[in-house]
Design an enzyme around this catalytic site. Structure first.
Site, PDB file in Angstrom:
ATOM      1  N   GLY A 176      39.461  68.205  39.867  1.00 17.32           N
ATOM      2  CA  GLY A 176      40.860  67.988  39.512  1.00 17.32           C
ATOM      3  C   GLY A 176      41.843  68.131  40.647  1.00 17.32           C
ATOM      4  O   GLY A 176      42.830  67.393  40.721  1.00 17.32           O
ATOM      5  N   THR A 192      34.533  66.917  31.103  1.00 17.44           N
ATOM      6  CA  THR A 192      35.837  66.436  30.638  1.00 17.44           C
ATOM      7  C   THR A 192      35.624  65.144  29.862  1.00 17.44           C
ATOM      8  O   THR A 192      34.786  64.339  30.238  1.00 17.44           O
ATOM      9  CB  THR A 192      36.739  66.145  31.861  1.00 17.44           C
ATOM     10  OG1 THR A 192      37.043  67.369  32.513  1.00 17.44           O
ATOM     11  CG2 THR A 192      38.033  65.437  31.472  1.00 17.44           C
ATOM     12  N   ASP A 198      43.720  68.223  36.722  1.00 16.19           N
ATOM     13  CA  ASP A 198      44.374  66.917  36.630  1.00 16.19           C
ATOM     14  C   ASP A 198      44.470  66.392  35.204  1.00 16.19           C
ATOM     15  O   ASP A 198      45.314  65.537  34.915  1.00 16.19           O
ATOM     16  CB  ASP A 198      43.652  65.884  37.498  1.00 16.19           C
ATOM     17  CG  ASP A 198      42.238  65.618  37.001  1.00 16.19           C
ATOM     18  OD1 ASP A 198      41.525  66.595  36.690  1.00 16.19           O
ATOM     19  OD2 ASP A 198      41.834  64.443  36.922  1.00 16.19           O
TER      20      ASP A 198
END
Lengths: 341, 341
Positions: B260, B206, B237
């Protein structure tokens, strides 16, 4: 290392003791629900409609209260109470949900447990009769917290939840609402001003429930059809943990309803909890601060219901009304619609 | 043990001193990025791979730094910096994103502006070359904060954003990752233990960026492909305002990366801001508390990067590594991969 272990054990035992004392002092329970906030005015309400809302709010909260009184969990109380409101065409959740711009129904829901901070959420589902139960299933039986769209529908079906045809959710009232909003939209040019108008007319109806059980565990749940005429698979605050729903045994359980965009930006439910945890505010003070000083100052409106770990309750709004009800351990029932009640 | 205490005191004093110096300077700026946190070990990294990561991290942050230095906005710096990482197949965002269980790509992103608390997010999109720009478009040109699935793709196309075939995002490396995870899954019975294993192997990637501009405005953005083998249109998330991304000029800008589900339950990004606002913690203290005491105690792992309104920076993780870089107003470049760097 040995010292650390001994210290940890000591702390652990102290915690246990503290818990026992707290529990023995405070064996109480309570439940609060909402059926949406918005421009709910006496002038626009017939006595029959008003009575119908009060009747379903009372029926719904009594289901959860009875569970709690008999020693059931706050999770079960929240789920079963929301089922009653999802079944009622009066509210914008489950049957009677509002329509998207594509004339479909897209349902959102979330649930959070205060003891474990476990949470589950679904957004944009079209076939699940009880979205709140799907949110709980995501929490309990998937490795994820949030599922969306067709994937969430498929997950719920694979878990044996009740699946219905999308038409089940449709009601004449909501079809007419969409028509009116689309007519207004065709006349308007600026989507933002239109949005403001139709949002304030069409928003009310999201349902939510927060509960404290005899074990001292908090839980919160929220279920909605979102916003009439919503486009592009819009997700509002209801399925967002921290925005529409939050529960933490250390502080409170919160369910929000209102103009979802502002509630996401203000991280409403978690902010109320944070004001209690870090600043020592009461649940009423924290809810008032967030709804009026945070959401309100951004230009948003709506409301929250909340309950803390001692059974204190907040029902706060900056709109003319919010369908809401509260029952405490004594069993006194408190159903309200207008802000000035 | 004594050594650790003395070292901690020294570090603490150094921090205080650094903080005072920064506070006395008025117009400053800064930028911090991450490219994901996880089991990043020297033993598993060739010097070529390590050099490639350091090169892209340096390229990316220099794009944003240059914008800030020339008086550009933190919003533009965050967007353009993330573009570089979305373009790189090394990271799990844009090109090179991980695959879902259905062998598709579903991208999530979010953006938040610290001055206005305006925010935008998209989840589960399949055709938008730069998801971070779609999140910003949702913020600027729709009445909504969060769009999802095909609706979000359609919105981005209608706004003239660059649309690509889903195959654009595919890379051999991620196709192989999915195969390996599926083989492991076929051998495993319990999805939870499998999840834990493949999450820790596959998560890193990410990307995120936080920036403070010369006007004193903070901004935060996060972009991801989510989790390898994710099912049922899972949302993590990264696109959740308050969890993966949060910015508020009163406190800080935060972008998170990690498992997440735990970051949603801990409302990570907003919790760091709340600890600063309500409890007076520094950004480093707040980030440390949330990553170690909150996320860590639940069993989750990952990291965050953050910058406060005075230019103080946090790069906190409870994993062996996090791809990250920082540049301050002076222009000193600080690229790191392993936790112990």
């Amino acid at each position: 290392m040995k010292k650390i272990i001994i210290l940890s054990l000591f702390l652990c035992l102290s915690c246990q003791q503290a818990k026992t004392i707290t529990e023995s002092q405070e064996a109480t329970f309570g439940i609060v629900i909402h059926g949406g906030a918005g421009t709910i005015l006496r002038a626009n309400m017939t006595s029959e409609t008003e009575a119908a809302y009060r009747k379903v709010l009372a029926e719904a909260i009594q289901v959860g209260h009875s569970i709690l009184k008999n020693g059931g969990s706050s999770q079960e109380a929240v789920e079963k109470t929301i089922h009653v409101m999802e079944n009622s065409p009066l509210f914008n959740a489950g049957k009677g949900a509002v329509l998207t711009a594509d004339e479909t129904i897209e349902l959102d829901a979330s649930f959070m447990h205060g003891a474990t901070l476990d949470a589950g959420a679904i957004s944009g589902v079209k076939t699940i009769k009880h979205p709140i139960s799907a949110a709980i299933k995501v929490m309990e039986d998937s490795p994820h917290v949030m599922l969306s769209g067709a994937g969430a529908d498929a997950f719920a079906a694979s878990q044996g939840l009740e699946i219905v045809e999308p038409e089940y959710f449709l009601t004449e009232r909501r079809i007419n609402s969409l028509k009116r909003v689309k007519e207004a939209e065709a006349k308007e040019k600026k989507i933002s001003s239109l949005e403001k108008e139709y949002v304030s007319q069409q928003r009310y109806g999201t349902v939510g429930c927060v509960a404290l059980d005899l074990e001292g565990n908090l839980a919160a749940g929220t279920s909605t059809g979102g916003m009439t005429n919503k486009k592009w698979n819009r997700i509002g605050d209801a399925p967002i943990i921290g925005a529409g729903t939050y529960a933490n045994n250390a502080t409170c359980a919160i369910s929000a309803t209102g103009w979802g965009e502002f509630f996401i930006r203000s991280v409403v439910a978690h902010d109320i909890s944070a004001l209690m945890e870090y600043k020592g505010l009461s649940i009423q003070e924290a809810a008032h601060t967030v709804i009026h000083d945070k959401v309100g100052s951004l230009g948003g409106d709506g409301g929250v219901v909340g309950i803390d770990h001692r059974g204190n309750v907040a029902m706060e709004m900056n709109t003319p009304g919010m369908y809401r009800a509260h029952m405490d351990a004594v069993g006194s029932l408190n159903v309200k619609i207008y802000k000035d009640e």
